[in-house]
Scaffold this active site. Sequence first.
Site, mmCIF file in Angstrom:
data_model
loop_
_atom_site.group_PDB
_atom_site.id
_atom_site.type_symbol
_atom_site.label_atom_id
_atom_site.label_comp_id
_atom_site.label_asym_id
_atom_site.label_seq_id
_atom_site.Cartn_x
_atom_site.Cartn_y
_atom_site.Cartn_z
ATOM 1 N NE ARG A 41 48.359 5.837 64.974
ATOM 2 C CZ ARG A 41 49.041 6.021 63.842
ATOM 3 N NH1 ARG A 41 48.462 5.773 62.678
ATOM 4 N NH2 ARG A 41 50.278 6.456 63.864
ATOM 5 C CG HIS B 74 54.846 5.253 64.507
ATOM 6 N ND1 HIS B 74 54.663 4.015 65.074
ATOM 7 C CD2 HIS B 74 53.770 6.005 64.906
ATOM 8 C CE1 HIS B 74 53.540 4.005 65.771
ATOM 9 N NE2 HIS B 74 52.991 5.191 65.685
ATOM 10 C CE LYS C 286 50.930 12.855 66.151
ATOM 11 N NZ LYS C 286 51.615 12.415 67.370
ATOM 12 N NE ARG D 139 49.581 9.998 64.076
ATOM 13 C CZ ARG D 139 50.519 9.789 63.139
ATOM 14 N NH1 ARG D 139 50.221 9.977 61.848
ATOM 15 N NH2 ARG D 139 51.735 9.412 63.472
ATOM 16 C CE1 TYR E 290 50.323 -0.447 68.850
ATOM 17 C CE2 TYR E 290 52.116 0.556 67.631
ATOM 18 C CZ TYR E 290 50.844 0.623 68.162
ATOM 19 O OH TYR E 290 50.110 1.769 68.020
ATOM 20 C CG HIS F 176 45.200 6.716 69.058
ATOM 21 N ND1 HIS F 176 45.328 7.575 67.992
ATOM 22 C CD2 HIS F 176 46.467 6.349 69.398
ATOM 23 C CE1 HIS F 176 46.610 7.734 67.713
ATOM 24 N NE2 HIS F 176 47.320 6.993 68.538
#
Length: 298
Positions: free
Chosen positions: A247, A270, A172, A148, A279, A244
Amino acid sequence: MNWKQAQKEFQNYLRIERGLAENTVQNYSLDLAKLIQFLDQYYEGINPLQIEPTHLYAFVHQLAKVVNARSQARIISGLKSFFEYLLIEDFRVDNPSELLEAPKIGRKLPDTLSTSEIDRLIGAIDLSHPQGERNKAIIETLYGCGLRVSELVGLRLSDLYFEEGFISVLGKGNKQRLVPIGNFTIKLINIYKDEVRVHESIDKSASDILFLNRRGKALTRVMIFTIVKNLAKAANLQKKISPHTFRHSFATHLLENGADLRAIQQMLGHESITTTEIYMHLDTSHLKETVLKYHPRA
């Protein structure tokens, strides 16, 4: 409880109790500010403990006139978190947002770049420019590690474990993870680090930060967006891309080449596998080959 107090304590809850990143905290605060602005206009004097479902329904109805479905869904999610916080902290005994429904939105497939498009972008970097080697290392790190943009600008020299083939990333919610890094990306980072960065006048606050601006300080997220935008223009790439995008391309290319979805989830950081599963929609050609190769009835 007034709104100013509620906003401040809600932010502290998001940071401390839920461990959310500062950008996320600010987004939640902006969503709450939209509600406060609406209440000031139509229901002056209502405080957080007096709000009823009818107030929120009126707000959502007004919101639908000015923002798209995706933005509505995000704002409603933020409001639900706020009223859940009031419940948890015993400020309220009910949740007026409980029956609020966000508009149904389809999953937006992320934009990706092909390997040739990524090569075009990197080829468009002017290496005679003082920041050329840095920008080349930045793009390769975004794509080679699937970071990120916030993770990239926060990357430190002490996070680099090149001998082991990993970098340590703060993702995150301040969650640390190890991400594999390839030899080509290592080579470009070392060129920047050992031949360019070492000669710069570095601000004391950024002594451990890997990628620096011309003043020897940490790069901002906005600066990375600007670098990518300018590169796309220089490469005459007719796509709207952002940091992004690299990524997304990282994850897509791994999946297309047979990587395990769970491994991709770990590398991207994630929390839920369902986030990574998006994806799967990008290229399903390999799925048929998998069935034909491995299923006993094939």
